[in-house]
Design an enzyme around this catalytic site. Sequence first.
Site, short mmCIF file in Angstrom:
data_model
loop_
_atom_site.label_atom_id
_atom_site.label_comp_id
_atom_site.label_asym_id
_atom_site.label_seq_id
_atom_site.Cartn_x
_atom_site.Cartn_y
_atom_site.Cartn_z
N CYS A 20 74.75 69.18 27.49
CA CYS A 20 74.49 70.60 27.25
C CYS A 20 75.58 71.49 27.83
CB CYS A 20 73.12 71.01 27.76
SG CYS A 20 72.85 70.76 29.52
N HIS A 122 69.41 72.81 32.37
CA HIS A 122 69.97 72.89 31.02
C HIS A 122 70.85 74.13 30.92
CE1 HIS A 122 70.16 72.38 26.70
NE2 HIS A 122 69.66 73.59 26.50
N ASP A 137 71.69 77.97 22.29
CA ASP A 137 71.09 76.81 22.95
C ASP A 137 71.28 75.58 22.07
OD1 ASP A 137 69.46 74.90 24.18
OD2 ASP A 137 67.75 76.26 24.42
#
Length: 193
Positions: A20, A122, A137
Site C-alpha cells: 500500500c 494502511h 486508496d
Amino acid sequence: MDMNVNSNGVYHEKQVKELCALHALNNLFQNRDAFSKAELDEICQTLSPHVWINPHKSILGLGNYDVNVIMAALHRKGCEAIWFDKRKPPECLQLCFIHGFILNVPSDYRFGFVYLPLRKRHWIAIRQVAGIYYNLDSKLDQPQIIGQENDLMAYLKEQLDSKDKELFIVVNQEVEEKHLWEKEDYDLGAIPR
C-alpha cells in the site's frame, strides 16, 4: 490507455500484497514508474544497513513499509511529508501549495474471509487531479471522488476525528522550508489544548 487510468484520466494502482505504501506513492505522483518495490526495499536497506531483520518493512518481504520509507522516498522526489497536527482545523491549509496527502489508517489482518485479531497500518493517497480531489486508496476498485476544496475539508475533518488516523501533507521542499502550506493566521498557540 493504461489499465490503471480511469476515464477521468486518474491513475490508480490497486492493492497487491502489502504494498500500500508503494501504491500510495505512485498514486500520489500519478505515475506507475514513480517508485518500484525494489527502490523501496533499497531505501529500507539504506535506513538500516546492518540488520538481519529490517524494521522498516515486512519480514516476509511483501511490503508493509513504514513512514520512514515513505519520507525517504518523497525526499528523493524533492518533496517532504509533514505530519498534520489534528488539533488544527484542515482549513488552516493552503491547498494551492500542497501536492497531496497521505493518510495512515488502521487495517485488520485477514486470512481469506477470516479476520485475525492483529492490527496493521494502511497508506492512502489523496490528491487533486484536473480540479477534483480523489481518494486513491489502493483497496478501492477505482478512485473515489471527494470533490472540490470544501468537500476535501469536510472529508479531512471526518478522517481526523478518528484518533487512530494520521495525516501527512506532501509538499515540495521549498514550500516546506518557507512554511507556505499553512495559513499564517492559524497558530497552534491559539488552539486550546
